[in-house]
Write a protein that holds these residues in place. Structure first.
Motif, PDB file in Angstrom:
ATOM      1  N   GLY A 101       0.777  -1.230   0.000  1.00  0.00           N
ATOM      2  CA  GLY A 101       0.000   0.000   0.000  1.00  0.00           C
ATOM      3  C   GLY A 101       0.808   1.279   0.000  1.00  0.00           C
ATOM      4  O   GLY A 101       0.245   2.374  -0.145  1.00  0.00           O
ATOM      5  N   ARG A 102       2.116   1.192   0.142  1.00  0.00           N
ATOM      6  CA  ARG A 102       2.958   2.388   0.186  1.00  0.00           C
ATOM      7  C   ARG A 102       3.514   2.683  -1.200  1.00  0.00           C
ATOM      8  O   ARG A 102       4.006   1.786  -1.888  1.00  0.00           O
ATOM      9  CB  ARG A 102       4.099   2.194   1.191  1.00  0.00           C
ATOM     10  CG  ARG A 102       3.605   1.976   2.622  1.00  0.00           C
ATOM     11  CD  ARG A 102       4.721   1.586   3.555  1.00  0.00           C
ATOM     12  NE  ARG A 102       5.313   0.306   3.192  1.00  0.00           N
ATOM     13  CZ  ARG A 102       6.231  -0.325   3.907  1.00  0.00           C
ATOM     14  NH1 ARG A 102       6.667   0.229   5.032  1.00  0.00           N
ATOM     15  NH2 ARG A 102       6.715  -1.473   3.516  1.00  0.00           N
ATOM     16  N   LEU A 103       3.462   3.959  -1.603  1.00  0.00           N
ATOM     17  CA  LEU A 103       3.919   4.370  -2.921  1.00  0.00           C
ATOM     18  C   LEU A 103       5.314   4.975  -2.828  1.00  0.00           C
ATOM     19  O   LEU A 103       5.592   5.805  -1.957  1.00  0.00           O
ATOM     20  CB  LEU A 103       2.953   5.397  -3.530  1.00  0.00           C
ATOM     21  CG  LEU A 103       1.461   5.044  -3.548  1.00  0.00           C
ATOM     22  CD1 LEU A 103       0.679   6.128  -4.286  1.00  0.00           C
ATOM     23  CD2 LEU A 103       1.226   3.675  -4.165  1.00  0.00           C
ATOM     24  N   GLU A 104       6.184   4.563  -3.769  1.00  0.00           N
ATOM     25  CA  GLU A 104       7.536   5.097  -3.830  1.00  0.00           C
ATOM     26  C   GLU A 104       7.891   5.446  -5.271  1.00  0.00           C
ATOM     27  O   GLU A 104       7.436   4.794  -6.212  1.00  0.00           O
ATOM     28  CB  GLU A 104       8.556   4.083  -3.320  1.00  0.00           C
ATOM     29  CG  GLU A 104       8.421   3.724  -1.853  1.00  0.00           C
ATOM     30  CD  GLU A 104       9.494   2.740  -1.418  1.00  0.00           C
ATOM     31  OE1 GLU A 104      10.629   3.183  -1.180  1.00  0.00           O
ATOM     32  OE2 GLU A 104       9.189   1.540  -1.355  1.00  0.00           O
ATOM     33  N   VAL A 105       8.713   6.470  -5.433  1.00  0.00           N
ATOM     34  CA  VAL A 105       9.246   6.855  -6.745  1.00  0.00           C
ATOM     35  C   VAL A 105      10.710   7.221  -6.565  1.00  0.00           C
ATOM     36  O   VAL A 105      11.068   7.981  -5.652  1.00  0.00           O
ATOM     37  CB  VAL A 105       8.492   8.053  -7.347  1.00  0.00           C
ATOM     38  CG1 VAL A 105       9.164   8.508  -8.640  1.00  0.00           C
ATOM     39  CG2 VAL A 105       7.040   7.698  -7.621  1.00  0.00           C
ATOM     40  N   GLY A 106      11.565   6.697  -7.423  1.00  0.00           N
ATOM     41  CA  GLY A 106      12.980   7.025  -7.341  1.00  0.00           C
ATOM     42  C   GLY A 106      13.747   6.408  -8.479  1.00  0.00           C
ATOM     43  O   GLY A 106      13.174   6.050  -9.512  1.00  0.00           O
ATOM     44  N   ARG A 107      15.027   6.304  -8.303  1.00  0.00           N
ATOM     45  CA  ARG A 107      15.861   5.625  -9.298  1.00  0.00           C
ATOM     46  C   ARG A 107      16.580   4.469  -8.623  1.00  0.00           C
ATOM     47  O   ARG A 107      16.945   4.536  -7.438  1.00  0.00           O
ATOM     48  CB  ARG A 107      16.859   6.575  -9.947  1.00  0.00           C
ATOM     49  CG  ARG A 107      17.939   7.102  -9.020  1.00  0.00           C
ATOM     50  CD  ARG A 107      19.082   7.669  -9.843  1.00  0.00           C
ATOM     51  NE  ARG A 107      20.104   8.245  -9.003  1.00  0.00           N
ATOM     52  CZ  ARG A 107      21.277   8.672  -9.464  1.00  0.00           C
ATOM     53  NH1 ARG A 107      21.547   8.586 -10.753  1.00  0.00           N
ATOM     54  NH2 ARG A 107      22.165   9.190  -8.655  1.00  0.00           N
ATOM     55  N   GLU A 108      16.753   3.399  -9.381  1.00  0.00           N
ATOM     56  CA  GLU A 108      17.397   2.209  -8.846  1.00  0.00           C
ATOM     57  C   GLU A 108      18.904   2.356  -8.848  1.00  0.00           C
ATOM     58  O   GLU A 108      19.494   2.868  -9.791  1.00  0.00           O
ATOM     59  CB  GLU A 108      17.010   0.979  -9.670  1.00  0.00           C
ATOM     60  CG  GLU A 108      15.643   0.431  -9.357  1.00  0.00           C
ATOM     61  CD  GLU A 108      15.369  -0.860 -10.097  1.00  0.00           C
ATOM     62  OE1 GLU A 108      14.566  -1.647  -9.599  1.00  0.00           O
ATOM     63  OE2 GLU A 108      15.944  -1.067 -11.175  1.00  0.00           O
ATOM     64  N   THR A 109      19.523   1.896  -7.772  1.00  0.00           N
ATOM     65  CA  THR A 109      20.971   1.815  -7.700  1.00  0.00           C
ATOM     66  C   THR A 109      21.347   0.417  -7.220  1.00  0.00           C
ATOM     67  O   THR A 109      20.540  -0.286  -6.614  1.00  0.00           O
ATOM     68  CB  THR A 109      21.558   2.858  -6.731  1.00  0.00           C
ATOM     69  OG1 THR A 109      21.008   2.638  -5.418  1.00  0.00           O
ATOM     70  CG2 THR A 109      21.221   4.278  -7.193  1.00  0.00           C
ATOM     71  N   LEU A 110      22.579   0.026  -7.518  1.00  0.00           N
ATOM     72  CA  LEU A 110      23.083  -1.275  -7.086  1.00  0.00           C
ATOM     73  C   LEU A 110      24.140  -1.086  -6.004  1.00  0.00           C
ATOM     74  O   LEU A 110      25.052  -0.272  -6.155  1.00  0.00           O
ATOM     75  CB  LEU A 110      23.690  -2.036  -8.270  1.00  0.00           C
ATOM     76  CG  LEU A 110      22.726  -2.714  -9.247  1.00  0.00           C
ATOM     77  CD1 LEU A 110      23.505  -3.331 -10.402  1.00  0.00           C
ATOM     78  CD2 LEU A 110      21.903  -3.776  -8.548  1.00  0.00           C
ATOM     79  N   THR A 111      24.021  -1.841  -4.917  1.00  0.00           N
ATOM     80  CA  THR A 111      25.048  -1.819  -3.891  1.00  0.00           C
ATOM     81  C   THR A 111      26.227  -2.684  -4.340  1.00  0.00           C
ATOM     82  O   THR A 111      26.163  -3.378  -5.352  1.00  0.00           O
ATOM     83  CB  THR A 111      24.504  -2.355  -2.558  1.00  0.00           C
ATOM     84  OG1 THR A 111      24.237  -3.766  -2.706  1.00  0.00           O
ATOM     85  CG2 THR A 111      23.219  -1.643  -2.169  1.00  0.00           C
ATOM     86  N   SER A 112      27.295  -2.649  -3.573  1.00  0.00           N
ATOM     87  CA  SER A 112      28.469  -3.467  -3.883  1.00  0.00           C
ATOM     88  C   SER A 112      28.162  -4.953  -3.798  1.00  0.00           C
ATOM     89  O   SER A 112      28.889  -5.779  -4.348  1.00  0.00           O
ATOM     90  CB  SER A 112      29.617  -3.119  -2.931  1.00  0.00           C
ATOM     91  OG  SER A 112      29.221  -3.316  -1.581  1.00  0.00           O
ATOM     92  N   HIS A 113      27.066  -5.292  -3.124  1.00  0.00           N
ATOM     93  CA  HIS A 113      26.657  -6.695  -3.002  1.00  0.00           C
ATOM     94  C   HIS A 113      25.630  -7.090  -4.055  1.00  0.00           C
ATOM     95  O   HIS A 113      25.108  -8.205  -4.034  1.00  0.00           O
ATOM     96  CB  HIS A 113      26.083  -6.956  -1.610  1.00  0.00           C
ATOM     97  CG  HIS A 113      27.035  -6.657  -0.493  1.00  0.00           C
ATOM     98  ND1 HIS A 113      28.161  -7.408  -0.237  1.00  0.00           N
ATOM     99  CD2 HIS A 113      27.043  -5.651   0.423  1.00  0.00           C
ATOM    100  CE1 HIS A 113      28.814  -6.905   0.793  1.00  0.00           C
ATOM    101  NE2 HIS A 113      28.157  -5.831   1.214  1.00  0.00           N
ATOM    102  N   GLY A 114      25.312  -6.154  -4.962  1.00  0.00           N
ATOM    103  CA  GLY A 114      24.360  -6.459  -6.027  1.00  0.00           C
ATOM    104  C   GLY A 114      22.907  -6.292  -5.645  1.00  0.00           C
ATOM    105  O   GLY A 114      22.010  -6.677  -6.394  1.00  0.00           O
ATOM    106  N   THR A 115      22.663  -5.700  -4.466  1.00  0.00           N
ATOM    107  CA  THR A 115      21.291  -5.461  -4.033  1.00  0.00           C
ATOM    108  C   THR A 115      20.747  -4.198  -4.695  1.00  0.00           C
ATOM    109  O   THR A 115      21.436  -3.173  -4.749  1.00  0.00           O
ATOM    110  CB  THR A 115      21.224  -5.295  -2.510  1.00  0.00           C
ATOM    111  OG1 THR A 115      21.766  -6.471  -1.899  1.00  0.00           O
ATOM    112  CG2 THR A 115      19.791  -5.094  -2.046  1.00  0.00           C
TER     113      THR A 115
END
Length: 201
Positions: A101-115
């Motif tokens: 039910g929670r809305l989010e907007v942003g850009r995806e980034t990758l951590t050093s662990h691939g998350t």
């Protein structure tokens, strides 16, 4: 945790480029399996079945409207990808997601662990009214591979929805423009022409 909570959508003054999409063309895919048509379009899948996508580019601010075949149910996401049609540079992107039910907007980034993480963006906003979703956000200065980013006339975009029954699939989604096994096309924003990703066109 909510990392990029969506505020109210902002308003863009730029001309909108709208693209219609076929009903009932949701695909399913999994690890190592290419996308294939779903056997049955359930009400939940109709909620990620795009029938109309409209995008405004007001400088680096994006205003998008997505109309689904029916009101979305549960968790789902929408990704807008942008490319420079004069180069092979790919891709700036903006991602919307609804989780519990929670809305989010942003850009995806990758951590050093691939998350994969969702980072907030300026003007990040979203509103879901029945079967219509509005998304806004300003692409950061470093969103593009090149320093200044392309001119608006050289930008093309595509949109993908996603829904998963479990963390590891199967996954379901709709592509605008329609999915192609090789050379996924984009919408050239200046005139609405469907073009494959590639060098100057």
């Amino acid at each position: 945790p909510v990392r990029a909570p969506a505020g109210n959508p902002v308003v863009c003054d730029a001309t909108a480029r709208a693209i219609s999409d076929d009903r009932g063309d949701v695909l399913t895919y999994g690890s190592g399996k290419p996308p294939a048509p779903v056997r049955k379009l359930t009400p939940a899948l109709a909620g990620i079945d795009v029938i109309l996508a409209s995008v405004q580019l007001d400088g680096s601010t994006v205003c998008a409207s997505v109309v689904f075949a029916r009101a979305p149910e549960g968790d789902f996401s929408v990704r807008l990808s942008f490319v420079d049609t004069t180069t092979f540079a790919c891709c700036a992107s903006l991602r919307f997601q609804r989780t519990t039910g929670r809305l989010e907007v942003g850009r995806e980034t990758l951590t050093s662990h691939g998350t994969r993480l969702l980072e907030p963006v300026e003007d990040g906003g979203a509103a879901l009214d029945g079967s219509t979703l509005r998304i806004t956000g300003t692409l950061p200065d470093d969103a593009w591979d090149q320093a200044d980013g392309p001119a608006i006339d050289d930008i093309a975009w595509s949109l993908t929805t996603n829904r998963a029954t479990t963390k590891y699939g199967p996954y379901f989604g709709d592509w605008v423009p329609r999915h192609e096994p090789v050379g996924q096309p984009f919408v050239r924003h200046r005139d609405g022409t469907i073009v494959p990703l590639g060098p100057r066109r």
